[in-house]
Design a protein around this motif. Structure first.
Motif, PDB file in Angstrom:
ATOM      1  N   LYS A 172       0.834  -1.206   0.000  1.00  0.00           N
ATOM      2  CA  LYS A 172       0.000   0.000   0.000  1.00  0.00           C
ATOM      3  C   LYS A 172       0.861   1.246   0.000  1.00  0.00           C
ATOM      4  O   LYS A 172       2.030   1.210   0.372  1.00  0.00           O
ATOM      5  CB  LYS A 172      -0.927   0.000   1.215  1.00  0.00           C
ATOM      6  N   GLU A 173       0.249   2.353  -0.388  1.00  0.00           N
ATOM      7  CA  GLU A 173       0.973   3.612  -0.400  1.00  0.00           C
ATOM      8  C   GLU A 173       1.168   4.139   1.026  1.00  0.00           C
ATOM      9  O   GLU A 173       0.374   3.834   1.919  1.00  0.00           O
ATOM     10  CB  GLU A 173       0.217   4.653  -1.231  1.00  0.00           C
ATOM     11  N   ARG A 174       2.208   4.918   1.169  1.00  0.00           N
ATOM     12  CA  ARG A 174       2.455   5.549   2.462  1.00  0.00           C
ATOM     13  C   ARG A 174       1.340   6.577   2.712  1.00  0.00           C
ATOM     14  O   ARG A 174       1.048   7.407   1.855  1.00  0.00           O
ATOM     15  CB  ARG A 174       3.824   6.227   2.434  1.00  0.00           C
ATOM     16  N   GLU A 175       0.741   6.523   3.899  1.00  0.00           N
ATOM     17  CA  GLU A 175      -0.388   7.395   4.170  1.00  0.00           C
ATOM     18  C   GLU A 175      -0.112   8.338   5.337  1.00  0.00           C
ATOM     19  O   GLU A 175       0.608   8.005   6.280  1.00  0.00           O
ATOM     20  CB  GLU A 175      -1.662   6.582   4.453  1.00  0.00           C
ATOM     21  N   PHE A 176      -0.732   9.501   5.247  1.00  0.00           N
ATOM     22  CA  PHE A 176      -0.586  10.539   6.265  1.00  0.00           C
ATOM     23  C   PHE A 176      -1.281  10.126   7.553  1.00  0.00           C
ATOM     24  O   PHE A 176      -2.396   9.599   7.525  1.00  0.00           O
ATOM     25  CB  PHE A 176      -1.191  11.834   5.727  1.00  0.00           C
ATOM     26  N   VAL A 177      -0.609  10.397   8.679  1.00  0.00           N
ATOM     27  CA  VAL A 177      -1.193  10.104   9.993  1.00  0.00           C
ATOM     28  C   VAL A 177      -1.479  11.392  10.758  1.00  0.00           C
ATOM     29  O   VAL A 177      -2.599  11.628  11.209  1.00  0.00           O
ATOM     30  CB  VAL A 177      -0.255   9.201  10.821  1.00  0.00           C
ATOM     31  N   ALA A 178      -0.457  12.228  10.919  1.00  0.00           N
ATOM     32  CA  ALA A 178      -0.619  13.463  11.686  1.00  0.00           C
ATOM     33  C   ALA A 178       0.548  14.384  11.393  1.00  0.00           C
ATOM     34  O   ALA A 178       1.609  13.942  10.952  1.00  0.00           O
ATOM     35  CB  ALA A 178      -0.699  13.171  13.182  1.00  0.00           C
ATOM     36  N   ALA A 179       0.355  15.684  11.650  1.00  0.00           N
ATOM     37  CA  ALA A 179       1.423  16.652  11.430  1.00  0.00           C
ATOM     38  C   ALA A 179       1.263  17.814  12.396  1.00  0.00           C
ATOM     39  O   ALA A 179       0.167  18.078  12.906  1.00  0.00           O
ATOM     40  CB  ALA A 179       1.420  17.151   9.984  1.00  0.00           C
ATOM     41  N   ILE A 180       2.370  18.521  12.610  1.00  0.00           N
ATOM     42  CA  ILE A 180       2.366  19.669  13.503  1.00  0.00           C
ATOM     43  C   ILE A 180       3.355  20.702  12.995  1.00  0.00           C
ATOM     44  O   ILE A 180       4.395  20.355  12.437  1.00  0.00           O
ATOM     45  CB  ILE A 180       2.716  19.237  14.949  1.00  0.00           C
ATOM     46  N   THR A 181       3.016  21.983  13.156  1.00  0.00           N
ATOM     47  CA  THR A 181       3.935  23.046  12.766  1.00  0.00           C
ATOM     48  C   THR A 181       5.021  23.220  13.821  1.00  0.00           C
ATOM     49  O   THR A 181       4.873  22.781  14.968  1.00  0.00           O
ATOM     50  CB  THR A 181       3.185  24.372  12.587  1.00  0.00           C
ATOM     51  N   ARG A 182       6.099  23.886  13.447  1.00  0.00           N
ATOM     52  CA  ARG A 182       7.214  24.087  14.386  1.00  0.00           C
ATOM     53  C   ARG A 182       6.752  24.803  15.647  1.00  0.00           C
ATOM     54  O   ARG A 182       7.173  24.469  16.747  1.00  0.00           O
ATOM     55  CB  ARG A 182       8.319  24.901  13.722  1.00  0.00           C
ATOM     56  N   ALA A 215       8.624  12.586   9.105  1.00  0.00           N
ATOM     57  CA  ALA A 215       8.950  13.399   7.937  1.00  0.00           C
ATOM     58  C   ALA A 215       8.999  14.868   8.328  1.00  0.00           C
ATOM     59  O   ALA A 215       8.332  15.288   9.274  1.00  0.00           O
ATOM     60  CB  ALA A 215       7.910  13.184   6.840  1.00  0.00           C
ATOM     61  N   ALA A 216       9.769  15.638   7.563  1.00  0.00           N
ATOM     62  CA  ALA A 216       9.867  17.067   7.809  1.00  0.00           C
ATOM     63  C   ALA A 216       9.926  17.814   6.492  1.00  0.00           C
ATOM     64  O   ALA A 216      10.501  17.324   5.513  1.00  0.00           O
ATOM     65  CB  ALA A 216      11.099  17.391   8.647  1.00  0.00           C
ATOM     66  N   GLY A 217       9.311  18.987   6.478  1.00  0.00           N
ATOM     67  CA  GLY A 217       9.323  19.809   5.282  1.00  0.00           C
ATOM     68  C   GLY A 217       9.333  21.271   5.643  1.00  0.00           C
ATOM     69  O   GLY A 217       8.759  21.658   6.675  1.00  0.00           O
ATOM     70  N   GLU A 218       9.960  22.082   4.816  1.00  0.00           N
ATOM     71  CA  GLU A 218      10.026  23.525   5.069  1.00  0.00           C
ATOM     72  C   GLU A 218       8.721  24.156   4.615  1.00  0.00           C
ATOM     73  O   GLU A 218       8.455  24.246   3.419  1.00  0.00           O
ATOM     74  CB  GLU A 218      11.210  24.148   4.340  1.00  0.00           C
ATOM     75  N   SER A 219       7.913  24.554   5.571  1.00  0.00           N
ATOM     76  CA  SER A 219       6.589  25.090   5.268  1.00  0.00           C
ATOM     77  C   SER A 219       5.971  25.651   6.537  1.00  0.00           C
ATOM     78  O   SER A 219       6.360  25.269   7.643  1.00  0.00           O
ATOM     79  CB  SER A 219       5.675  23.997   4.705  1.00  0.00           C
ATOM     80  N   SER A 220       5.029  26.555   6.356  1.00  0.00           N
ATOM     81  CA  SER A 220       4.238  27.031   7.488  1.00  0.00           C
ATOM     82  C   SER A 220       2.816  26.500   7.415  1.00  0.00           C
ATOM     83  O   SER A 220       1.988  26.822   8.271  1.00  0.00           O
ATOM     84  CB  SER A 220       4.213  28.562   7.517  1.00  0.00           C
ATOM     85  N   VAL A 221       2.558  25.700   6.395  1.00  0.00           N
ATOM     86  CA  VAL A 221       1.232  25.127   6.181  1.00  0.00           C
ATOM     87  C   VAL A 221       1.345  23.612   6.204  1.00  0.00           C
ATOM     88  O   VAL A 221       2.294  23.045   5.658  1.00  0.00           O
ATOM     89  CB  VAL A 221       0.646  25.586   4.828  1.00  0.00           C
ATOM     90  N   ILE A 222       0.374  22.966   6.810  1.00  0.00           N
ATOM     91  CA  ILE A 222       0.402  21.510   6.888  1.00  0.00           C
ATOM     92  C   ILE A 222      -0.148  20.906   5.607  1.00  0.00           C
ATOM     93  O   ILE A 222      -1.230  21.277   5.139  1.00  0.00           O
ATOM     94  CB  ILE A 222      -0.423  21.028   8.100  1.00  0.00           C
ATOM     95  N   PHE A 223       0.603  19.983   5.065  1.00  0.00           N
ATOM     96  CA  PHE A 223       0.172  19.243   3.891  1.00  0.00           C
ATOM     97  C   PHE A 223       0.042  17.768   4.235  1.00  0.00           C
ATOM     98  O   PHE A 223       0.820  17.240   5.016  1.00  0.00           O
ATOM     99  CB  PHE A 223       1.177  19.410   2.747  1.00  0.00           C
ATOM    100  N   ARG A 224      -0.912  17.101   3.619  1.00  0.00           N
ATOM    101  CA  ARG A 224      -1.078  15.668   3.822  1.00  0.00           C
ATOM    102  C   ARG A 224      -0.355  14.860   2.763  1.00  0.00           C
ATOM    103  O   ARG A 224      -0.168  13.662   2.897  1.00  0.00           O
ATOM    104  CB  ARG A 224      -2.570  15.319   3.804  1.00  0.00           C
ATOM    105  N   ASN A 225       0.083  15.527   1.714  1.00  0.00           N
ATOM    106  CA  ASN A 225       0.745  14.850   0.598  1.00  0.00           C
ATOM    107  C   ASN A 225       2.195  14.571   0.965  1.00  0.00           C
ATOM    108  O   ASN A 225       2.946  15.485   1.319  1.00  0.00           O
ATOM    109  CB  ASN A 225       0.683  15.749  -0.634  1.00  0.00           C
ATOM    110  N   ARG A 226       2.600  13.336   0.855  1.00  0.00           N
ATOM    111  CA  ARG A 226       3.958  12.969   1.244  1.00  0.00           C
ATOM    112  C   ARG A 226       5.012  13.651   0.382  1.00  0.00           C
ATOM    113  O   ARG A 226       6.154  13.813   0.805  1.00  0.00           O
ATOM    114  CB  ARG A 226       4.135  11.455   1.181  1.00  0.00           C
TER     115      ARG A 226
END
Length: 124
Positions: free
Chosen positions: A43-53, A97-108
């Motif tokens: 299966k594809e990797r799926e989003f669980v949860a995210a938080i901003t810095r 996972a980590a990404g440079e952003s101020s907005v939460i994305f669900r896309n890996r």
């Protein structure tokens, strides 16, 4: 570069709890989002949860709402996923996972940095 290392996976009975940690090191950003994804074979990797810095925003997949909680400790460069009331269908490899952003994305694809993953197995 940013290095991410997960820990805390293991075997737990259904209804139990598990705490995953993600330690970040290397380059830092003023604005970034850290997230947890999970993947089972085939299966594809799926989003669980995210938080901003800053911790002012967090977002959860519907299937973990009310059971999982994400938090961050900026002083320790660590992110935590508290998993409660786990179910057998939560069995997967969990990735930080980590990404440079101020907005939460669900896309890996929005996350440039990944850990190696930690196995979580929930027995029925």
């Amino acid at each position: 570069q940013v290095q991410l290392e997960e820990s805390g996976g293991g075997l737990v009975q259904a209804g139990g709890s598990l705490r995953l940690s993600c330690a970040a090191s290397g380059r830092t950003f003023n604005r970034y989002v850290m997230a947890w994804f999970r993947q089972v074979p085939g299966k594809e990797r799926e989003f669980v949860a995210a938080i901003t810095r800053t911790g002012d925003m967090s977002y959860y997949a519907d299937f973990v709402k009310g059971r999982f909680s994400i938090s961050g400790d900026n002083a320790k460069n660590t992110m935590i996923l508290q998993m409660n009331s786990v179910k057998p269908e939560d069995t997967a490899v969990y990735y930080c996972a980590a990404g440079e952003s101020s907005v939460i994305f669900r896309n890996r694809l929005s996350y440039a940095y990944w850990g190696q993953g930690t196995q979580v197995t929930v027995s029925s």
